[in-house]
Design a protein around this motif. Sequence first.
Motif, PDB file in Angstrom:
ATOM      1  N   MET A  85       0.834  -1.189   0.000  1.00 23.91           N
ATOM      2  CA  MET A  85       0.000   0.000   0.000  1.00 23.91           C
ATOM      3  C   MET A  85       0.875   1.248   0.000  1.00 23.91           C
ATOM      4  O   MET A  85       1.771   1.381   0.837  1.00 23.91           O
ATOM      5  N   LEU A  88      -1.604   4.654   3.293  1.00 20.56           N
ATOM      6  CA  LEU A  88      -1.884   3.765   4.418  1.00 20.56           C
ATOM      7  C   LEU A  88      -3.304   3.911   4.948  1.00 20.56           C
ATOM      8  O   LEU A  88      -3.971   2.922   5.236  1.00 20.56           O
ATOM      9  N   ASP A 100      -4.450  12.200   4.550  1.00 18.92           N
ATOM     10  CA  ASP A 100      -3.983  10.875   4.154  1.00 18.92           C
ATOM     11  C   ASP A 100      -2.556  10.674   4.650  1.00 18.92           C
ATOM     12  O   ASP A 100      -1.700  11.558   4.509  1.00 18.92           O
ATOM     13  N   HIS A 102       0.837   8.309   4.132  1.00 17.66           N
ATOM     14  CA  HIS A 102       1.445   7.494   3.085  1.00 17.66           C
ATOM     15  C   HIS A 102       2.564   6.639   3.665  1.00 17.66           C
ATOM     16  O   HIS A 102       3.136   6.950   4.723  1.00 17.66           O
ATOM     17  N   LEU A 326     -11.136   4.632   1.279  1.00 13.67           N
ATOM     18  CA  LEU A 326     -10.030   3.782   0.874  1.00 13.67           C
ATOM     19  C   LEU A 326     -10.162   2.463   1.622  1.00 13.67           C
ATOM     20  O   LEU A 326     -11.178   2.198   2.276  1.00 13.67           O
ATOM     21  N   ARG A 327      -9.133   1.615   1.560  1.00 14.19           N
ATOM     22  CA  ARG A 327      -9.179   0.361   2.322  1.00 14.19           C
ATOM     23  C   ARG A 327      -9.283   0.660   3.824  1.00 14.19           C
ATOM     24  O   ARG A 327     -10.078   0.060   4.533  1.00 14.19           O
ATOM     25  N   HIS A 328      -8.469   1.596   4.311  1.00 12.54           N
ATOM     26  CA  HIS A 328      -8.445   1.907   5.741  1.00 12.54           C
ATOM     27  C   HIS A 328      -8.828   3.373   5.957  1.00 12.54           C
ATOM     28  O   HIS A 328      -8.247   4.274   5.342  1.00 12.54           O
ATOM     29  N   ASP A 364      -5.754   1.411  -2.248  1.00  7.33           N
ATOM     30  CA  ASP A 364      -5.108   2.549  -1.599  1.00  7.33           C
ATOM     31  C   ASP A 364      -5.123   3.784  -2.487  1.00  7.33           C
ATOM     32  O   ASP A 364      -4.358   4.716  -2.275  1.00  7.33           O
ATOM     33  N   ARG A 365      -6.009   3.778  -3.486  1.00 13.26           N
ATOM     34  CA  ARG A 365      -6.218   4.967  -4.316  1.00 13.26           C
ATOM     35  C   ARG A 365      -7.713   5.153  -4.508  1.00 13.26           C
ATOM     36  O   ARG A 365      -8.485   4.200  -4.461  1.00 13.26           O
TER      37      ARG A 365
END
Length: 501
Positions: A85, A88, A100, A102, A326-328, A364-365
């Motif tokens: 990723m 993050l 965000d 990273h 996003l994922r997280h 992650d985008r």
Amino acid sequence: MNTPRIVIIGAGIGGLSAALELAHRGLDVTVVEKAQAPGGKIREVEADGTPMDAGPTVFTMRWVFDELLEAVGESLESHLTLQPMGLLARHAWGPEERLDLHADPGHSARAIADFAGTAEAARFQDFCQRARRTYHTLKDTFIRAPRPSPATLVGRAGIRGLGDLIRISPYDTLWRALGNHFHDPRLRQLFARYSTYCGSSPFQAPATLMLIAHVEQEGVWMVEGGMARIPGALANLAARRGARFCHGHAVTEILVQGGRARGVRLADGEEIRADAVLSNADVAALQQGHLGTAVRQAVAHDRGRQRSLSAVTWNLRAPVGGFPLLRHNVFFCRDYHAEFEDVFGRGRLPAEPTVYVCAQDRGDRDSDGISPQEDRLLCLVNAPPLGDRPAPSPEEIARCEETSFRLLQRCGLQLERPGTGAVVTAPPQFEQLFPGTGGGLYGQAMHGWRASFNRPGTRSRIPGLYLVGGSVHPGAGVPMATLSGRLAASALLSDLTSRKR
């Protein structure tokens, strides 16, 4: 000589890593697991007819798994598909307050500069240096090593490393240390959240937990198919080397004869005899007699021991809008101190909790993996570990749900409250899954500088009984529990060799 017989209680990630190494070395290994699948806290549930992660969602410290697989002649890439990723997590405090983080600290610094100013970005870079120094100071002297004491930690560090141990501020709290780095309260709140990775309050946890920031910068991966693929892969490898798995069977007693662990008794009365037993249960289950009265004193009782955080989670499948998930994703409450005072001080669900949302189908985008219709979501808030008492009540959980989803809406996420197809897991359900914990998910809370040293080590007080999992050294979390399994396998093999001599 006869092949040593080993029984492992629980197919959590710690038990699985031990099973794999011991079976690879030719021992006769039997893993008894009351659930129908391996994984322990790394588990899946089916919500609205769809399987999804319901436990840990972050894969870090890949070197732990690379070393484990290499030790048994395998490679991680052959059994898991991992995607690194670059971004993050996305953090929000309101509809216009988003930041965000990273994997690249330089990218994060630029994002922080845009969010809070160049001075805070410079402080962030200083913080990263301190987190890196803390991690490298403790990686070999504490994380990878058998259970340390303050004296052995200093001894492993040596004269040259003594200054590094002093500089990591072991006696300071994480919250106070972060105040020396960040003036923007939102950034202090963001990085204080790392204490919850160990189930602890940032207002009581040691400053050394800032090393988690560096752990994430070294790499966070997404696991194709979900986190449950990890225990599945380890179980398959162990089975290929001869380990037997007995799923759907609960252990009710560890058998002790002649002062030594000699096997287990199952709920149906069957006995499995062994030369050694590894317990992947929380140490609280031993202390409270869930595995028999003969092993209640296998681990010393610490009167100052405080349970770690529990949680209330909602697994659901639903359409979302308004917020670029996003994922997280983390949605912060307005009063962080009040949140932890509610949980640890008052023993109740937070009046306004911070909400973590894992969108399992996202990347992650902003353009990655977006479903045009519905997302698989895991929403989580912190909760007190009181699942073995009549708290929290269903009414309290309902109020917490309302407050949590109202916070998501305030931050711009359009998401309906969970319907009948959602799976809600609260402290009472976690207590049923992991007896003796009250729903605490991380063993002992990391409160105070001595907490790290108070976790039990691999060897229990009873010869032949070994301990693995997140409630023992080196601590909670998927990679740490995996390391505990490797430490237990090493100790057991060493003890068997000594007995033969």
